[in-house]
Design a protein around this motif. Structure first.
Motif, PDB file in Angstrom:
ATOM      1  N   THR A 263      36.774  47.120  42.764  1.00 51.72           N
ATOM      2  CA  THR A 263      37.205  47.397  41.427  1.00 51.72           C
ATOM      3  C   THR A 263      38.227  48.611  41.379  1.00 51.72           C
ATOM      4  O   THR A 263      38.775  48.814  40.524  1.00 51.72           O
ATOM      5  CB  THR A 263      35.840  47.342  40.884  1.00 51.72           C
ATOM      6  N   THR A 264      37.547  49.659  42.039  1.00 53.57           N
ATOM      7  CA  THR A 264      38.193  50.963  41.861  1.00 53.57           C
ATOM      8  C   THR A 264      39.731  50.996  41.987  1.00 53.57           C
ATOM      9  O   THR A 264      40.639  51.642  41.400  1.00 53.57           O
ATOM     10  CB  THR A 264      37.637  51.955  43.009  1.00 53.57           C
TER      11      THR A 264
ATOM     12  N   HIS B 124      31.904  54.455  34.767  1.00 51.90           N
ATOM     13  CA  HIS B 124      32.026  54.932  36.389  1.00 51.90           C
ATOM     14  C   HIS B 124      33.005  55.892  36.588  1.00 51.90           C
ATOM     15  O   HIS B 124      34.020  56.058  35.961  1.00 51.90           O
ATOM     16  CB  HIS B 124      32.194  53.658  36.979  1.00 51.90           C
TER      17      HIS B 124
ATOM     18  N   ASN C  25      26.583  50.609  34.648  1.00 48.78           N
ATOM     19  CA  ASN C  25      26.072  50.660  36.019  1.00 48.78           C
ATOM     20  C   ASN C  25      24.741  51.351  36.048  1.00 48.78           C
ATOM     21  O   ASN C  25      23.974  51.320  36.903  1.00 48.78           O
ATOM     22  CB  ASN C  25      26.931  50.902  37.015  1.00 48.78           C
TER      23      ASN C  25
ATOM     24  N   ASP D 157      36.481  47.051  32.671  1.00 46.06           N
ATOM     25  CA  ASP D 157      35.986  47.412  33.950  1.00 46.06           C
ATOM     26  C   ASP D 157      34.847  46.354  34.174  1.00 46.06           C
ATOM     27  O   ASP D 157      33.860  46.663  33.458  1.00 46.06           O
ATOM     28  CB  ASP D 157      35.442  48.938  34.134  1.00 46.06           C
TER      29      ASP D 157
ATOM     30  N   GLN E 100      30.225  45.381  36.826  1.00 47.07           N
ATOM     31  CA  GLN E 100      28.926  45.003  36.587  1.00 47.07           C
ATOM     32  C   GLN E 100      28.791  43.571  35.811  1.00 47.07           C
ATOM     33  O   GLN E 100      27.632  43.076  35.445  1.00 47.07           O
ATOM     34  CB  GLN E 100      28.022  46.164  36.018  1.00 47.07           C
TER      35      GLN E 100
ATOM     36  N   HIS F 116      32.971  41.797  45.551  1.00 49.35           N
ATOM     37  CA  HIS F 116      31.809  41.877  46.516  1.00 49.35           C
ATOM     38  C   HIS F 116      30.592  41.982  45.765  1.00 49.35           C
ATOM     39  O   HIS F 116      29.636  42.228  46.341  1.00 49.35           O
ATOM     40  CB  HIS F 116      32.091  42.854  47.490  1.00 49.35           C
ATOM     41  N   LYS F 117      30.495  41.758  44.314  1.00 51.39           N
ATOM     42  CA  LYS F 117      29.367  42.095  43.612  1.00 51.39           C
ATOM     43  C   LYS F 117      28.954  40.653  43.118  1.00 51.39           C
ATOM     44  O   LYS F 117      28.540  39.773  43.798  1.00 51.39           O
ATOM     45  CB  LYS F 117      29.463  43.146  42.682  1.00 51.39           C
TER      46      LYS F 117
END
Ligand SMILES: Cc1ncc(COP(=O)(O)O)c(C=O)c1O
Length: 387
Positions: free
Chosen positions: A75-76, A100, A152, A177, A180, A202-203
């Motif tokens: 995500t970053t 975040h 988050n 974003d 989550q 990956h989440k």
């Protein structure tokens, strides 16, 4: 020791469904060449994986043209591409206190190096933004509105549809974003007026680490973050204009993206609404059980309110790191403790000093997992503590 209970899905989902590993192995063994870097069958096979994954993700987020999705490592990276590719000196940004560090740090970096200005709209104890307050922050030079779909730390769900409407009315670019929420909350980029959507693979999408993506509205001409080889227009010294090549310099992670594709197929077969409902029920069970512990303070929306799969808490007089350590060592339960890369949200709920314990459920979590966590917490902290 009893089996591991994994309650750290907000950091990354685990275990991945078996089909994710199978799909990755299949690419490694049978089409592990470099996508877009040759016309031989193996490279074409790897390219097909990317095409299929892009199409699948476009379906998930109601994106009309899959080429508007660029793959990223996480995500970053998507957030950095979106923020640094859009903002120019003198621009103003509206964001929130739930963000975040992957939003806040690029913004603060640009504040220092490019002279942008930022307002972080306050959130209440439940992690909600006051929309009237947000509205008041628009200025003639407001270029972007940035917010996460779900906090988050607090698990609150932000009204991104309404925020998107406001951004559109004021002619600002809207970046969401979805770290989550991707995979567990419905996202429709058109209906929600989302111009840029950064999401992890990956989440909640159940792919491997090292995967993610960013949707870039066709109306935007984002400045690329990376320049380099794309396997296309090699004679051209400038980054190609065609998508997704413009935003995908360098070899792509075909193996990881094959896993991501399998993960997205899995969540779409279950349905995001069903996943959200199941996760919500688990959070309610956990909150109800934890609320009986003396000195505990549950963060975020109260029992019965909407929230994502995150339940964070503090216990008066107990260090959050110590609680998580004991859960890990004595009970084989994985949760995260301390600061959760979101200092302004900690500030909003007065946990900047103490940090917080965060338990987060995912698609594979069960009632038994919650009951194990509750039994451990009650055994450790249930009785009035004698000092
Ligand atoms: C709200 C939020 N944004 C961004 C990130 C960064 O995600 P990634 O690790 O995929 O870069 C996270 C990670 O937990 C997050 O929770």
């Amino acid at each position: 020791m009893e089996r591991l209970v994994y309650l750290d899905h907000a950091a990354t989902s685990w275990p991945k469904p078996p089909e994710v590993g199978v799909a990755m192995m299949e690419v490694l063994e049978h089409s592990g060449a470099n996508a877009g870097r040759g016309n031989h069958s193996l490279a074409i096979g790897a390219g097909r994986v990317l095409v299929k994954a892009r199409n699948q993700l476009a379906g998930l987020f109601s994106i009309s043209n899959a080429q508007d999705i660029a793959f990223t490592h996480n995500t970053t990276m998507g957030l950095n591409m979106a923020i640094k590719g859009t903002l120019q000196p003198g621009d103003h940004v509206i964001s929130t206190m739930t963000e975040h560090n992957s939003v806040r740090r690029p913004l603060e970096y640009l504040r220092q190096t490019k002279g942008i200005t930022v307002d972080y709209v306050k959130v209440d104890q439940e992690g909600q933004v006051d929309l009237l307050e947000l509205q008041k922050n628009f200025k003639p030079n407001t270029k972007m509105v940035i917010c996460n779909h779900s906090s988050n730390l607090l698990g609150s769900i932000l009204p991104i549809g309404e925020i998107g409407d406001m951004a559109k009315t004021h002619g600002a670019v809207f970046l969401v974003d979805a770290a989550q929420s991707a995979g567990s909350l419905t996202i429709d980029v058109g209906k929600m007026n989302i111009d840029l959507l950064a999401f992890p693979g990956h989440k909640g999408l159940l792919g491997p680490q090292g995967t993610g993506g960013v949707y870039i509205s066709p109306a935007l001409d984002l400045e690329p973050l990376l320049h380099g080889g794309t396997g296309s227009q090699s004679e051209n010294s400038a980054q190609p204009n065609v998508r997704p090549d413009r935003y995908e310099a360098g070899t792509q992670n075909a193996v990881g993206i094959a896993g991501l594709l399998a993960g997205v197929k899995k969540i779409m077969s279950i349905g995001t609404m069903n996943i959200h409902r199941q996760e919500w029920l688990l959070t309610q069970r956990l909150m109800e059980g934890l609320s009986g512990i003396p000195g505990i303070r549950l963060l975020g929306p109260g029992l019965g309110s909407q929230r994502s799969g995150i339940v964070a808490f503090v216990i008066e007089g107990e260090e959050s790191a110590h609680i998580a350590h004991r859960l890990d060592r004595e009970y084989n339960i994985a949760v995260r403790a301390g600061m959760h890369c979101t200092p302004l949200a900690h500030m909003a709920v007065d946990t900047l000093e103490s940090g917080a314990v965060r338990a987060s459920v995912g698609v594979s979590s069960t009632e038994q997992d919650i009951d194990r966590m509750l039994a451990a917490m009650i055994e450790m902290y249930g009785r009035a503590r004698i000092r």
